[in-house]
Design a protein around this motif. Sequence first.
Motif, PDB file in Angstrom:
ATOM      1  N   ALA A   1     -62.822   4.008 -11.938  1.00  0.00           N
ATOM      2  CA  ALA A   1     -61.786   3.683 -12.920  1.00  0.00           C
ATOM      3  C   ALA A   1     -60.438   3.464 -12.240  1.00  0.00           C
ATOM      4  CB  ALA A   1     -61.687   4.805 -13.956  1.00  0.00           C
ATOM      5  N   GLN A   2     -60.111   4.289 -11.237  1.00  0.00           N
ATOM      6  CA  GLN A   2     -58.881   4.094 -10.482  1.00  0.00           C
ATOM      7  C   GLN A   2     -58.829   2.688  -9.895  1.00  0.00           C
ATOM      8  OE1 GLN A   2     -59.129   8.070  -8.170  1.00  0.00           O
ATOM      9  NE2 GLN A   2     -57.050   7.326  -7.899  1.00  0.00           N
ATOM     10  N   ARG A   3     -59.914   2.266  -9.269  1.00  0.00           N
ATOM     11  CA  ARG A   3     -59.932   0.957  -8.622  1.00  0.00           C
ATOM     12  C   ARG A   3     -59.732  -0.168  -9.630  1.00  0.00           C
ATOM     13  NH1 ARG A   3     -64.131   3.902  -6.079  1.00  0.00           N
ATOM     14  NH2 ARG A   3     -63.621   4.401  -3.908  1.00  0.00           N
ATOM     15  N   LEU A   4     -60.402  -0.066 -10.773  1.00  0.00           N
ATOM     16  CA  LEU A   4     -60.267  -1.114 -11.786  1.00  0.00           C
ATOM     17  C   LEU A   4     -58.859  -1.126 -12.375  1.00  0.00           C
ATOM     18  CD1 LEU A   4     -63.695  -0.930 -13.662  1.00  0.00           C
ATOM     19  CD2 LEU A   4     -62.944  -2.597 -11.954  1.00  0.00           C
ATOM     20  N   LEU A   5     -58.267   0.034 -12.573  1.00  0.00           N
ATOM     21  CA  LEU A   5     -56.902   0.095 -13.096  1.00  0.00           C
ATOM     22  C   LEU A   5     -55.914  -0.529 -12.119  1.00  0.00           C
ATOM     23  CD1 LEU A   5     -56.979   3.708 -14.573  1.00  0.00           C
ATOM     24  CD2 LEU A   5     -56.761   1.593 -15.902  1.00  0.00           C
ATOM     25  N   GLU A   6     -56.202  -0.404 -10.840  1.00  0.00           N
ATOM     26  CA  GLU A   6     -55.320  -0.946  -9.810  1.00  0.00           C
ATOM     27  C   GLU A   6     -55.507  -2.449  -9.598  1.00  0.00           C
ATOM     28  OE1 GLU A   6     -55.433   3.164  -7.137  1.00  0.00           O
ATOM     29  OE2 GLU A   6     -56.268   1.290  -6.349  1.00  0.00           O
ATOM     30  N   THR A   7     -56.734  -2.939  -9.741  1.00  0.00           N
ATOM     31  CA  THR A   7     -57.047  -4.292  -9.293  1.00  0.00           C
ATOM     32  C   THR A   7     -57.418  -5.264 -10.386  1.00  0.00           C
ATOM     33  OG1 THR A   7     -59.384  -3.713  -8.936  1.00  0.00           O
ATOM     34  CG2 THR A   7     -57.873  -3.374  -7.090  1.00  0.00           C
ATOM     35  N   SER A   8     -57.558  -4.798 -11.633  1.00  0.00           N
ATOM     36  CA  SER A   8     -58.003  -5.695 -12.702  1.00  0.00           C
ATOM     37  C   SER A   8     -57.023  -5.657 -13.874  1.00  0.00           C
ATOM     38  CB  SER A   8     -59.396  -5.281 -13.200  1.00  0.00           C
ATOM     39  OG  SER A   8     -59.316  -4.122 -14.023  1.00  0.00           O
ATOM     40  N   GLU A   9     -57.259  -6.573 -14.818  1.00  0.00           N
ATOM     41  CA  GLU A   9     -56.453  -6.617 -16.044  1.00  0.00           C
ATOM     42  C   GLU A   9     -57.233  -6.059 -17.234  1.00  0.00           C
ATOM     43  OE1 GLU A   9     -53.309  -7.424 -16.085  1.00  0.00           O
ATOM     44  OE2 GLU A   9     -53.346  -7.839 -13.948  1.00  0.00           O
ATOM     45  N   TYR A  10     -58.358  -5.394 -16.985  1.00  0.00           N
ATOM     46  CA  TYR A  10     -59.124  -4.815 -18.082  1.00  0.00           C
ATOM     47  C   TYR A  10     -58.295  -3.776 -18.821  1.00  0.00           C
ATOM     48  CZ  TYR A  10     -63.233  -6.819 -15.742  1.00  0.00           C
ATOM     49  OH  TYR A  10     -64.129  -7.680 -15.158  1.00  0.00           O
ATOM     50  N   SER A  11     -58.484  -3.711 -20.125  1.00  0.00           N
ATOM     51  CA  SER A  11     -57.847  -2.651 -20.897  1.00  0.00           C
ATOM     52  C   SER A  11     -58.483  -1.312 -20.546  1.00  0.00           C
ATOM     53  CB  SER A  11     -58.003  -2.926 -22.397  1.00  0.00           C
ATOM     54  OG  SER A  11     -59.376  -2.782 -22.779  1.00  0.00           O
ATOM     55  N   VAL A  12     -57.838  -0.231 -20.949  1.00  0.00           N
ATOM     56  CA  VAL A  12     -58.392   1.096 -20.677  1.00  0.00           C
ATOM     57  C   VAL A  12     -59.758   1.242 -21.336  1.00  0.00           C
ATOM     58  CG1 VAL A  12     -58.067   3.580 -21.046  1.00  0.00           C
ATOM     59  CG2 VAL A  12     -56.125   2.156 -20.362  1.00  0.00           C
ATOM     60  N   ASP A  13     -59.910   0.702 -22.533  1.00  0.00           N
ATOM     61  CA  ASP A  13     -61.210   0.770 -23.205  1.00  0.00           C
ATOM     62  C   ASP A  13     -62.277   0.022 -22.405  1.00  0.00           C
ATOM     63  OD1 ASP A  13     -59.715   2.046 -25.089  1.00  0.00           O
ATOM     64  OD2 ASP A  13     -60.357   0.811 -26.777  1.00  0.00           O
ATOM     65  N   GLU A  14     -61.907  -1.161 -21.875  1.00  0.00           N
ATOM     66  CA  GLU A  14     -62.863  -1.927 -21.080  1.00  0.00           C
ATOM     67  C   GLU A  14     -63.183  -1.218 -19.773  1.00  0.00           C
ATOM     68  OE1 GLU A  14     -62.033  -6.572 -22.175  1.00  0.00           O
ATOM     69  OE2 GLU A  14     -60.475  -5.505 -21.050  1.00  0.00           O
ATOM     70  N   VAL A  15     -62.191  -0.597 -19.151  1.00  0.00           N
ATOM     71  CA  VAL A  15     -62.422   0.157 -17.918  1.00  0.00           C
ATOM     72  C   VAL A  15     -63.411   1.289 -18.172  1.00  0.00           C
ATOM     73  CG1 VAL A  15     -61.356   1.727 -16.242  1.00  0.00           C
ATOM     74  CG2 VAL A  15     -60.230  -0.429 -16.838  1.00  0.00           C
ATOM     75  N   ALA A  16     -63.246   1.971 -19.291  1.00  0.00           N
ATOM     76  CA  ALA A  16     -64.160   3.063 -19.621  1.00  0.00           C
ATOM     77  C   ALA A  16     -65.596   2.561 -19.679  1.00  0.00           C
ATOM     78  CB  ALA A  16     -63.759   3.706 -20.948  1.00  0.00           C
ATOM     79  N   GLY A  17     -65.812   1.418 -20.343  1.00  0.00           N
ATOM     80  CA  GLY A  17     -67.155   0.869 -20.448  1.00  0.00           C
ATOM     81  C   GLY A  17     -67.713   0.427 -19.117  1.00  0.00           C
ATOM     82  N   ARG A  18     -66.858  -0.137 -18.254  1.00  0.00           N
ATOM     83  CA  ARG A  18     -67.312  -0.631 -16.961  1.00  0.00           C
ATOM     84  C   ARG A  18     -67.512   0.477 -15.936  1.00  0.00           C
ATOM     85  NH1 ARG A  18     -66.886  -6.160 -16.078  1.00  0.00           N
ATOM     86  NH2 ARG A  18     -66.196  -7.306 -17.919  1.00  0.00           N
ATOM     87  N   CYS A  19     -67.126   1.693 -16.276  1.00  0.00           N
ATOM     88  CA  CYS A  19     -67.333   2.838 -15.382  1.00  0.00           C
ATOM     89  C   CYS A  19     -68.391   3.797 -15.914  1.00  0.00           C
ATOM     90  CB  CYS A  19     -66.020   3.584 -15.162  1.00  0.00           C
ATOM     91  SG  CYS A  19     -64.784   2.602 -14.309  1.00  0.00           S
ATOM     92  N   GLY A  20     -69.065   3.404 -16.983  1.00  0.00           N
ATOM     93  CA  GLY A  20     -70.176   4.207 -17.483  1.00  0.00           C
ATOM     94  C   GLY A  20     -69.787   5.343 -18.398  1.00  0.00           C
TER      95      GLY A  20
ATOM     96  N   LEU B   1     -72.701   2.382 -11.434  1.00  0.00           N
ATOM     97  CA  LEU B   1     -71.737   3.196 -12.171  1.00  0.00           C
ATOM     98  C   LEU B   1     -71.295   2.543 -13.468  1.00  0.00           C
ATOM     99  CD1 LEU B   1     -69.429   4.518  -9.286  1.00  0.00           C
ATOM    100  CD2 LEU B   1     -71.098   5.829 -10.603  1.00  0.00           C
ATOM    101  N   HIS B   2     -71.436   1.220 -13.560  1.00  0.00           N
ATOM    102  CA  HIS B   2     -71.055   0.514 -14.784  1.00  0.00           C
ATOM    103  C   HIS B   2     -72.045   0.754 -15.921  1.00  0.00           C
ATOM    104  CE1 HIS B   2     -73.810  -2.057 -12.545  1.00  0.00           C
ATOM    105  NE2 HIS B   2     -74.142  -2.630 -13.693  1.00  0.00           N
ATOM    106  N   GLU B   3     -73.195   1.349 -15.617  1.00  0.00           N
ATOM    107  CA  GLU B   3     -74.202   1.624 -16.636  1.00  0.00           C
ATOM    108  C   GLU B   3     -74.098   3.072 -17.110  1.00  0.00           C
ATOM    109  OE1 GLU B   3     -78.028   0.709 -15.078  1.00  0.00           O
ATOM    110  OE2 GLU B   3     -77.436  -1.282 -14.357  1.00  0.00           O
TER     111      GLU B   3
END
Length: 386
Positions: free
Chosen positions: A263-282, A219-221
């Motif tokens: 994206a929900q999981r990353l927002l809950e468990t990581s410090e990534y910015s919203v822009d970084e979350v978008a990239g890591r969720c494809g 999903l990160h791709e």
Amino acid sequence: MLLFSGGPIFESSIPLSVFGIDRQDAGVPRYRLLVCGGEEGPLRTTGGLELTAPYGLEAISRAGTVVVPAWRSITSPPPAEALEALRRAHEEGARIVGLCTGAFVLAAAGLLDGRPATTHWMYAPTLAKRYPSVHVDPRELFVDDGDVLTSAGTAAGIDLCLHIVRTDHGTEAAGALARRLVVPQRRSGGQERYLDRSLPEEIGSDPLAEVVAWALEHLHEQFDVETLAARAYMSRRTFDRRFRSLTGSAPLQWLITQRVLQAQRLLETSEYSVDEVAGRCGFRSPVALRGHFRRQLGSSPAAYRAAYRARRPQGGGAEPVTAVTEPVVPAQGNGAIRRAAATAAPPGPHVITAPTAGPVQSEQGKPGPDAYTTGRPTLPGQRSAP
């Protein structure tokens, strides 16, 4: 109320609590409730309890409303005598209600043919596949199609029963009953927040399972449905048709739903910015993430994270259950959800007409996805789980 052996006791208790107790002192109009056995008793239920229904199928002919709170198995057919009794009651003008897996009984009786309906999100693909003429909408907590009504899983049966009281006797009566039950008069939102990323049971041994599993792992791709179709050695049209027949969902919408869940999981468990979350969720851009996130969850990613963190207890541990303080959502008129799915584009074979369902499967030993305490934050415009 029509009971069968093997049905879960929680769902069975909902119509008993709503329609079977005299609460006229609280301003709740009284219903006369007859509990009917859909087959020979005693009826076994959760925990090995045995129940004896005081009435049989013959009592259904006297009912203005027939409620089927649950069915024991989505893979086995209900008794033919019970199905005939339901069809006859409907022909004579009775309102027919299916709570959770009770929708499978209504579908087996042919009462959902050509109609919008819902059930537990986990079983929606199976309902759509087994009864392709039913317009299954797994987004809604309940669907009112006039003389036939269905609800989502477990606690959503309370929502539908309160809706019936509201339809019959008005908002004030439904509000009085909701206060007695200590539940919201009307919950906002639907089942989307509970959707799981797992595979449905039906797809486990299918060749497409490998492709779907690959998608979940990558999903990160950035890839699209054409990529999945190529991995399955199918044309896009064949892949779409095959995917729908197995899961009841369009592959594009399923993929978007999985990206939003990630994206929900990353927002809950990581410090990534919203822009970084978008990239890591494809997602191809943060704008795309924000649009899909808001459509599915009714909130921006930043607001979701803020609400989640605001509710997290200091020092870890389980999240507390907070009280609902926002005003009650105004009740919509009778049939507010009626024909919602039927007015959409005509579905093809084995199609769930709602665009947000993803393939799912049962999670043995885990709490139900529509349990009242979900551990999710209260989003702007949404009500916390009671």
